[in-house]
Design an enzyme around this catalytic site. Structure first.
Site, PDB file in Angstrom:
ATOM      1  N   LEU A  92      -2.365  -3.466   3.067  1.00 47.61           N
ATOM      2  CA  LEU A  92      -2.503  -2.150   2.444  1.00 47.61           C
ATOM      3  C   LEU A  92      -1.179  -1.620   1.916  1.00 47.61           C
ATOM      4  CD1 LEU A  92      -4.873  -0.187   4.852  1.00 47.61           C
ATOM      5  CD2 LEU A  92      -5.468  -1.480   2.800  1.00 47.61           C
ATOM      6  N   SER A  93      -0.105  -1.932   2.621  1.00 50.26           N
ATOM      7  CA  SER A  93       1.184  -1.367   2.246  1.00 50.26           C
ATOM      8  C   SER A  93       2.288  -2.280   2.729  1.00 50.26           C
ATOM      9  CB  SER A  93       1.352   0.033   2.855  1.00 50.26           C
ATOM     10  OG  SER A  93       2.529   0.642   2.394  1.00 50.26           O
TER      11      SER A  93
END
Length: 323
Positions: A95-96
């Site tokens: 996600l990040s």
């Protein structure tokens, strides 16, 4: 976030200095040495209190507050390696992340920030890039970072405060920009998009610069008269897609020679022209035009459309981008 002991901080300072020397040896800051100080001062380890390292048996979590001194040392040394760090996973999906520092340095140099510029960052990530910008500009209020994930924006805000920076951190859809803090002199995206959102151009002042990953390249645009135009930088860039935006994928590669399928420059062209040219048509253009690198491609963002072109915006090779 707990306070780290003096031994950890000393090791971090040594590792940070080594990272700065490594990036400097690549000549990244030759054009804008002002960024060297930002990387030498901003403590990356405060922005990655934990991260994940891929291994043979899945991801290993490294944590700055581990009770094991050896594990803490691995964490802090890893925080200053010139590699991207996975910081958020969900069901195995990344996600990040905290981008590779040398790539961040190249992007910040390419952004051509000047004193007093108002900067919008799309994709807050850990907050590290916003801290570098705030340090360079010397005024937190000039920097705004936005992320669609509340957990990411909130953790970025905490990391920034721990490091002594307080730029505006907003939860929102980065593809829409942030009109309430416009106009911007610079916009930088740290996530991949299939095209350039018109909202970004509309929120820029005259002569503003936009730097964003598109496909697997870095696109640098200049805004004039409500439109934007520019070329890709020569180097590749591989970023997590903007949340909520599907990444373009080339179609069936069956008619493309195997060697070309594995060539990232051909993959770049195929992704840029996905939905307009078949992979076979893209391959024919690529071969006929001498296997062009990213720097031969440009993008024009007008009020009635968005186009990618090879060598010349007037053609003959011009294709629409999705909007």
């Amino acid at each position: 976030m707990g306070a780290y002991d003096s031994g950890t901080e000393g090791l971090a300072a040594t590792a940070r200095a080594a990272l700065v020397r490594e990036i400097e040896a690549e000549g990244v800051w030759a054009a804008e040495p002002v960024w060297r100080e930002a990387f030498a001062v901003v403590p990356r380890h405060l922005f990655v209190p934990y991260y994940y390292v891929a291994g043979a048996h899945g991801y290993e979590r490294r944590w700055g507050e581990s009770p094991d001194p050896a594990a803490r040392e691995r964490w802090v040394r890893g925080a200053y390696e010139d590699v991207p760090l996975a910081t958020r996973l969900r069901d195995g999906e990344l996600l990040s992340s905290s981008s590779q520092p040398s790539l961040m340095a190249r992007m910040l140099v390419a952004l051509r920030v000047a004193d007093g510029d108002r900067v919008l960052e799309i994709g807050a990530g850990t907050g590290y890039n916003a801290a570098l910008l705030a340090h360079r500009l010397g005024d937190d209020d000039l920097v705004t970072t936005v992320d669609v994930e509340p957990e990411i924006s909130e953790s970025a805000r905490r990391h920034l405060a721990a490091a002594g920076y307080r730029p505006a951190v907003v939860t929102g859809d980065g593809a829409r920009g942030l009109p309430e803090r416009a106009p911007y002199d610079r916009i930088i995206a740290t996530c991949a998009l299939p095209s350039v959102p018109r909202a970004w151009v509309a929120q820029c002042g005259e002569g503003a610069r936009i730097l964003t990953p598109v496909a697997t390249g870095l696109l640098a645009l200049t805004v004039r008269g409500g439109c934007a135009e520019g070329r890709f930088l020569p180097s590749g860039a591989f970023f997590v897609p903007l949340r909520g935006v599907a990444r373009a994928r080339a179609g069936d590669m069956g008619e493309v020679p195997p060697r070309a399928r594995e060539d990232e420059l051909f993959q770049f062209l195929a992704e840029l022209t996905q939905g307009v040219l078949s992979p076979r048509e893209a391959y024919e253009v690529w071969v006929r035009e001498g296997r062009p690198g990213r720097e031969r491609f440009g993008v024009s963002v007008g009020k009635d459309g968005e186009w990618v072109w090879l060598d010349d915006r007037e053609g003959p090779f011009v294709w629409p981008l999705p909007v």
